[in-house]
Scaffold this motif. Structure first.
Motif, PDB file in Angstrom:
ATOM      1  N   THR A 468       0.825  -1.220   0.000  1.00 45.45           N
ATOM      2  CA  THR A 468       0.000   0.000   0.000  1.00 45.45           C
ATOM      3  C   THR A 468       0.850   1.258   0.000  1.00 45.45           C
ATOM      4  O   THR A 468       0.341   2.351  -0.262  1.00 45.45           O
ATOM      5  N   THR A 470       2.151   3.339   2.160  1.00 48.18           N
ATOM      6  CA  THR A 470       1.665   4.488   2.934  1.00 48.18           C
ATOM      7  C   THR A 470       2.782   5.436   3.372  1.00 48.18           C
ATOM      8  O   THR A 470       2.517   6.566   3.763  1.00 48.18           O
ATOM      9  N   PRO A 533      -6.393   6.587  -2.947  1.00 47.25           N
ATOM     10  CA  PRO A 533      -5.461   6.483  -1.821  1.00 47.25           C
ATOM     11  C   PRO A 533      -6.097   5.687  -0.676  1.00 47.25           C
ATOM     12  O   PRO A 533      -7.315   5.494  -0.622  1.00 47.25           O
ATOM     13  N   THR A 534      -5.276   5.274   0.260  1.00 52.11           N
ATOM     14  CA  THR A 534      -5.794   4.514   1.395  1.00 52.11           C
ATOM     15  C   THR A 534      -6.629   5.379   2.324  1.00 52.11           C
ATOM     16  O   THR A 534      -7.491   4.863   3.044  1.00 52.11           O
ATOM     17  N   ASN A 535      -6.405   6.688   2.329  1.00 48.76           N
ATOM     18  CA  ASN A 535      -7.103   7.570   3.265  1.00 48.76           C
ATOM     19  C   ASN A 535      -8.292   8.293   2.641  1.00 48.76           C
ATOM     20  O   ASN A 535      -8.867   9.180   3.269  1.00 48.76           O
ATOM     21  N   VAL A 582      -2.705   9.465   0.949  1.00 43.84           N
ATOM     22  CA  VAL A 582      -1.769   8.560   1.612  1.00 43.84           C
ATOM     23  C   VAL A 582      -1.845   7.174   0.971  1.00 43.84           C
ATOM     24  O   VAL A 582      -2.905   6.546   0.942  1.00 43.84           O
ATOM     25  N   GLY A 583      -0.725   6.714   0.458  1.00 45.83           N
ATOM     26  CA  GLY A 583      -0.616   5.357  -0.042  1.00 45.83           C
ATOM     27  C   GLY A 583      -1.530   5.026  -1.207  1.00 45.83           C
ATOM     28  O   GLY A 583      -2.149   5.902  -1.830  1.00 45.83           O
TER      29      GLY A 583
END
Length: 630
Positions: A468, A470, A533-535, A582-583
């Motif tokens: 991922t 991050t 993104p992860t967020n 993020v990521g």
């Protein structure tokens, strides 16, 4: 060849000129600037202040530098007539603007004075003290009005040589040397990180001087050269220049066979003009005529600034009078307002010169050596792929072929062929970016409607499939687009993408059928990095500009753990989101090189060339990009 009309009578020392101070015709030409108002797009000098600019230091490594050219000033020094103030203003402008405009050299083109009289030359020489005191590199050469015009440079002593001997220029850092007679000099200028040679040749160069000039060139075989002399060409009313009889002899005996000479500058004739000739090596030689003595106030000591820009492969040229420029605008008379800047096509123009190509015959730019794998494996390298496995340009990449991940992490790639496509959809290629670590690439021949082509995908066991990232990431690739890429409809094709739709990574915002990550090119071939993104629950997009076809570029996507920046050739682009991203969301599936997918279906293969690709687990500085060769 048109026989030029010489509007410049040649004096014998001591004889008075029969010429009047100004001829009635041509006082104000069609190329004059309107009403003293500097319009939008004025060249740099006219936008600059005329006050001193620091200590006059120049930057010899900057890709941008300026050479100042001073044509015939003879009417300013004409017996008991004339006025040294305009030339004084021009020389002061040059030294004051030396640092601001990176003026590395100034060249006078001859006919400094009108009657070759000692008193005239002494007066002019005192004005050039401005350069001497400030150590401004410059040259002066003799025109037909500065010496006995019936002689060549073997004439012996003269009042001109008393004032402008080689010893006057010898203290300057650029002085290279002179002929024994003293009438010809050469100068070596350091600019744009390289050496430039400038000749200042006499009104009539003898056979010995031509031999000397060739010897100077031979002693500096990789140095581009500019030839300044009083007469080479004249021009018609439309500004089309042709060689004069003497200019033809210079061409035949020196310029044509000396590929290093790419630009000649002369005065003597008006109107000004220019042309481009082809030398014996098949290369362009730019020939420029510059003389404004027929205009108001003896030309008002007009100067030309040649702004070299090696980053743009361009020379921007402007012509103006610092003397008029320095006057209070409200106090300029009507003729001054018209003459402050000349903007006709032979006075203000740009020359497109591919400097590396033009100089390749005598100063080829060596291509960077291929770099070993170990130099590219920076700390945190996740995957590094090169496409130099075949020595045969154009050979097909076999179906199922494996391109190994050279990082040692096992993120290997295999070829996948779309239904209805043949082996030629993916081929090895010898094409490459000049700064690329390898000398090879892959040629993708993909399309859409119907989808066809071939691409590379990471193997199912590749660790990168689950990452991922991050903490940040850098994704780099060398890319080249074919000339017909827009016309043949390849909108939204991907360079690099991550398989899986947004919903596969748990995303429901935006369009969850879009890829989890893709570096694509729009219908206008503008770069886009679009990711989940992860967020975030939605897509985060970075946008670049539309890319040119037919040339290689390096693209980098850099995420510092919070924000992503898109780079092309090491330059950051504009449209990078400020919202933290993020990521990268993942579905645990493969990365694709050369395929765009939507809703888990591959819609098209890439169309173009792909060179080395690298992915790193943190943000790299520009100086560590793959295209940073220094």
């Amino acid at each position: 060849m048109q026989q030029p009309v010489d509007n410049s009578p040649s004096p014998v020392p001591g004889a008075a000129s029969r010429r009047t101070f100004l001829r009635g015709a041509g006082l104000v030409g069609a190329g004059a600037a309107a009403a003293g108002v500097l319009g939008a797009g004025a060249h740099p000098a006219l936008a600059a202040e005329t006050t001193a600019a620091g200590n006059g230091n120049v930057d010899p490594e900057s890709p941008r530098f300026t050479i100042a050219v001073i044509p015939d000033t003879q009417y300013l020094f004409d017996g008991d007539r004339g006025d040294p103030a305009p030339l004084t203003a021009s020389l002061r402008y040059i030294v004051d603007q030396r640092a601001a405009q990176n003026i590395v050299f100034a060249a006078h083109l001859g006919d400094v004075v009108e009657n070759a009289a000692a008193a005239e030359l002494d007066a002019a020489g005192k004005v050039f003290d401005i350069f001497d005191k400030r150590k401004m590199p410059y040259s002066v050469l003799a025109g037909n009005h500065d010496i006995n015009s019936r002689t060549d440079d073997q004439r012996g002593p003269s009042a001109y040589l008393d004032v402008f001997p080689p010893s006057r220029f010898a203290p300057l850092s650029t002085f290279g040397g002179a002929t024994p007679d003293g009438y010809n000099t050469y100068h070596l200028v350091r600019a744009a990180g390289q050496e430039w040679l400038i000749f200042a040749l006499d009104w009539r160069a003898s056979a010995g001087t031509i031999t000397w000039a060739k010897q100077v060139l031979a002693a500096h075989p990789r140095t581009p050269a500019i030839l300044t002399t009083h007469e080479v060409a004249s021009a018609d009313a439309a500004g089309k220049a042709t060689l004069s009889a003497y200019g033809q002899s210079l061409w035949n005996n020196l310029i044509n066979d000396s590929d290093q000479i790419f630009l000649t500058l002369n005065g003597h004739y008006w109107p000004p003009g220019r042309t481009v000739l082809t030398n014996a090596a098949g290369h362009d030689v730019h020939v420029h005529v510059t003389d404004y003595q027929d205009r108001y106030y003896g030309g008002s000591a007009m100067i030309r600034l040649y702004h070299f820009d090696l980053a743009r492969n361009t020379i921007d040229v402007e012509t103006f009078s610092p003397w008029i420029l320095g006057k209070v605008a409200e106090r300029r008379n009507p003729l001054e307002r018209e003459e402050i800047e000349l903007t006709g096509p032979v006075d203000r123009f740009s020359l497109a010169i591919d400097f590396p190509a033009r100089f390749a015959g005598f100063a080829p730019v060596p291509a960077p050596d291929p770099r070993p794998v170990k130099e590219l494996l920076v700390k945190g390298t996740i995957g590094y792929w090169r496409f130099d496995q075949s020595a045969t340009d154009g050979a097909t990449v076999p179906d199922g072929y494996q391109v190994n991940d050279l990082s040692g992490n096992g993120n290997h790639l295999t070829r996948v062929t779309l239904a209805g496509s043949d082996a030629t959809a993916l081929r090895w290629s010898a094409e490459h970016h000049p700064a690329q670590p390898t000398r090879a690439s892959l040629r993708f021949n993909g399309a859409k409607k119907p989808a066809r082509g071939a691409y590379l995908r990471t193997v199912d066991t590749a660790p990168i499939n689950d990452l991922t990232l991050t903490g940040g990431y850098t994704i780099e690739a060398f890319v080249k687009l074919p000339e017909d890429v827009r016309a043949s409809d390849h909108a939204w094709m991907s360079v690099v993408s991550r398989f899986g739709a947004g919903r596969d990574g748990g995303k429901t915002g935006g369009d969850p059928s879009e890829p989890l990550a893709t570096l694509s090119l729009s219908d206008g071939m503008a770069l886009q990095w679009a990711v989940f993104p992860t967020n975030q629950n939605d897509i985060s997009s970075n946008w670049g500009h539309e890319m040119r076809t037919g040339e290689w570029f390096h693209v980098a996507v850099v995420n510092d753990g919070q924000h992503t920046t898109l780079y092309v050739d090491g330059a950051p682009l504009l449209r990078n989101p400020s919202t933290p991203a993020v990521g990268l969301a993942t579905s645990g599936e493969s990365w694709f090189f050369g395929a765009y997918h939507y809703d888990r279906l591959v819609e098209q293969g890439f169309y173009g060339w792909l060179g080395d690709v690298r992915i790193v687990d943190h943000a790299l500085p520009v100086a560590r990009f793959m295209n940073a060769t220094a």
